[in-house]
Design an enzyme around this catalytic site. Structure first.
Site, PDB file in Angstrom:
ATOM      1  N   GLU A  32      -1.256   1.439  -5.168  1.00  9.27           N
ATOM      2  CA  GLU A  32      -1.036   0.194  -4.438  1.00  9.27           C
ATOM      3  C   GLU A  32      -0.989  -1.004  -5.377  1.00  9.27           C
ATOM      4  O   GLU A  32      -1.918  -1.220  -6.157  1.00  9.27           O
ATOM      5  CB  GLU A  32      -2.163   0.008  -3.420  1.00  9.27           C
ATOM      6  CG  GLU A  32      -2.358   1.241  -2.538  1.00  9.27           C
ATOM      7  CD  GLU A  32      -3.648   1.212  -1.742  1.00  9.27           C
ATOM      8  OE1 GLU A  32      -4.069   0.116  -1.329  1.00  9.27           O
ATOM      9  OE2 GLU A  32      -4.254   2.275  -1.546  1.00  9.27           O
ATOM     10  N   HIS A  60       0.851  -1.205   0.000  1.00 11.93           N
ATOM     11  CA  HIS A  60       0.000   0.000   0.000  1.00 11.93           C
ATOM     12  C   HIS A  60       0.889   1.259   0.000  1.00 11.93           C
ATOM     13  O   HIS A  60       0.975   1.971   1.002  1.00 11.93           O
ATOM     14  CB  HIS A  60      -0.850  -0.082   1.267  1.00 11.93           C
ATOM     15  CG  HIS A  60      -1.958   0.903   1.413  1.00 11.93           C
ATOM     16  ND1 HIS A  60      -1.813   2.248   1.233  1.00 11.93           N
ATOM     17  CD2 HIS A  60      -3.252   0.720   1.762  1.00 11.93           C
ATOM     18  CE1 HIS A  60      -2.962   2.852   1.469  1.00 11.93           C
ATOM     19  NE2 HIS A  60      -3.854   1.947   1.788  1.00 11.93           N
TER      20      HIS A  60
HETATM   21  C1  BG6 Z   1      -7.028   2.130   0.750  1.00 14.12           C
HETATM   22  C2  BG6 Z   1      -8.512   1.867   0.668  1.00 14.12           C
HETATM   23  O1  BG6 Z   1      -6.350   1.062   0.184  1.00 14.12           O
HETATM   24  O2  BG6 Z   1      -6.637   2.252   2.121  1.00 14.12           O
HETATM   25  C3  BG6 Z   1      -9.259   2.996   1.364  1.00 14.12           C
HETATM   26  O3  BG6 Z   1      -8.890   1.761  -0.698  1.00 14.12           O
HETATM   27  C4  BG6 Z   1      -8.763   3.129   2.802  1.00 14.12           C
HETATM   28  O4  BG6 Z   1     -10.646   2.725   1.352  1.00 14.12           O
HETATM   29  C5  BG6 Z   1      -7.247   3.322   2.772  1.00 14.12           C
HETATM   30  O5  BG6 Z   1      -9.395   4.230   3.410  1.00 14.12           O
HETATM   31  C6  BG6 Z   1      -6.616   3.471   4.157  1.00 14.12           C
HETATM   32  O6  BG6 Z   1      -6.947   2.397   4.970  1.00 14.12           O
HETATM   33  P1  BG6 Z   1      -6.503   2.371   6.469  1.00 14.12           P
HETATM   34  O7  BG6 Z   1      -7.070   1.102   7.058  1.00 14.12           O
HETATM   35  O8  BG6 Z   1      -5.000   2.365   6.483  1.00 14.12           O
HETATM   36  O9  BG6 Z   1      -7.074   3.612   7.111  1.00 14.12           O
END
Ligand code: BG6
Length: 297
Positions: free
Chosen positions: A270, A168
């Site tokens: 990502e 990510h």
């Molecule tokens: C992204 C998602 O990959 O991660 C989003 O598509 C999400 O919907 C974002 O808000 C962040 O996620 P997290 O769990 O790290 O707050």
């Protein structure tokens, strides 16, 4: 928890030119990689690449000034490992790998001056309580003129399992209004905000909350930032889906570990296994999800 003992023993057990284990941001154990080609930092908590800058360049990765740096909480920015599931339909959101303390397997200085750090994670009572499978994860981070991150997932149990996930990556930007992302033209995507399907036309630009799952995408993306005159090439392997995310105004305000104005200076691209891109692993089988990040000349 006090990690000073762990950091001391990591420095004794893995002596390596260009790699120093340190207590980072409130004491979390991390490996600082410093070589002729780049500076990088890998948090052992989360198996998380937190910083990366090629020598003489601005950081390519973004890290929130409001991030938690605590056991049991994800780090906001860098490259969280989302595994063994992507998304928040199951809890914890984006899986448990980014919340665990990983093990260091090796630290190496390569012939070209880069460093490779390898971490691993496998099941324990707490992961089995969330997900009833035996596994081994190996995260190989090679930091040099480019950054390569390889996540190898193996099924070490005796029943098949399915998994989703992502590397990510959060990228820094001069301002999101200066950014366009190339490489997704023509791809079908699901707008996660309302579930609708679309075809991408041209490059991706940002002018509102953006949360998209691009399907059947295997090619690299290029982040063009006209403010800094910079191009970042984001390649991947073992992934047929790409998530593009910027939380914009309202969602930024709702996230406690994200500054209200920070959405201006970041975007996520990502390398994912998400949506219909689900990986099935038989006992003994492995899957490698990888991403490579470099500044284009
Ligand atoms: C992204 C998602 O990959 O991660 C989003 O598509 C999400 O919907 C974002 O808000 C962040 O996620 P997290 O769990 O790290 O707050």
């Amino acid at each position: 928890m006090d990690f000073s003992g762990l950091v001391g023993s990591l420095n004794r057990d893995f002596p390596c030119e260009g790699v120093e284990f340190v207590e980072w941001n409130g004491g979390l154990p991390a490996a600082k990689l410093s070589n002729p080609l780049c500076e990088a930092l890998v948090s052992i908590h989360g198996g998380h690449v937190s910083e990366y800058a090629p020598k003489g360049s601005k950081p390519l990765l973004w890290l929130s000034g409001k991030s938690h740096f605590e056991e049991g909480k994800p780090i906001r920015g860098g490259i969280p490992v989302c595994w063994p599931w992507f998304g928040s339909a199951a809890q914890p959101a984006h899986g448990f790998a980014r919340l665990r303390l990983w093990r260091v397997k090796s630290a190496v200085r390569n012939a070209d001056g880069s460093n490779t750090l390898t971490l691993s994670l496998s099941e324990d009572a707490s992961t089995l309580a969330l997900w009833p499978h035996k596994f081994n994860l190996e995260l190989k981070v090679c930091a040099g003129a480019s950054l390569k991150v390889e996540l190898k997932a193996s099924n070490t149990g005796d029943v098949p399992f399915k998994l989703t996930g992502a590397l990510h990556s959060y990228f820094s930007a001069s301002d999101i209004s200066n950014v366009e992302v190339k490489g997704l033209d023509g791809a079908q995507y699901i707008d996660t905000l309302n579930g609708s399907s679309h075809a991408q036309r041209g490059s991706v630009r940002f002018s509102a909350e953006t949360d998209r799952l691009y399907q059947d995408t295997v090619s690299p993306c290029v982040i063009e930032d006209s403010g800094w005159g910079r191009r970042i090439v984001v390649g991947k392997e073992g992934s047929r889906s790409t998530v593009v995310w910027n939380p914009w105004v309202e969602k930024s305000r709702r996230m406690p570990d994200f500054g209200d104005e920070e959405y201006h200076s970041m975007l996520c691209i990502e390398a994912a296994n998400a949506g219909t891109d689900v990986v099935s692993l038989n006992p003994g089988a492995s899957h490698v999800l990888a991403t490579s990040i470099s500044e284009a000349p």
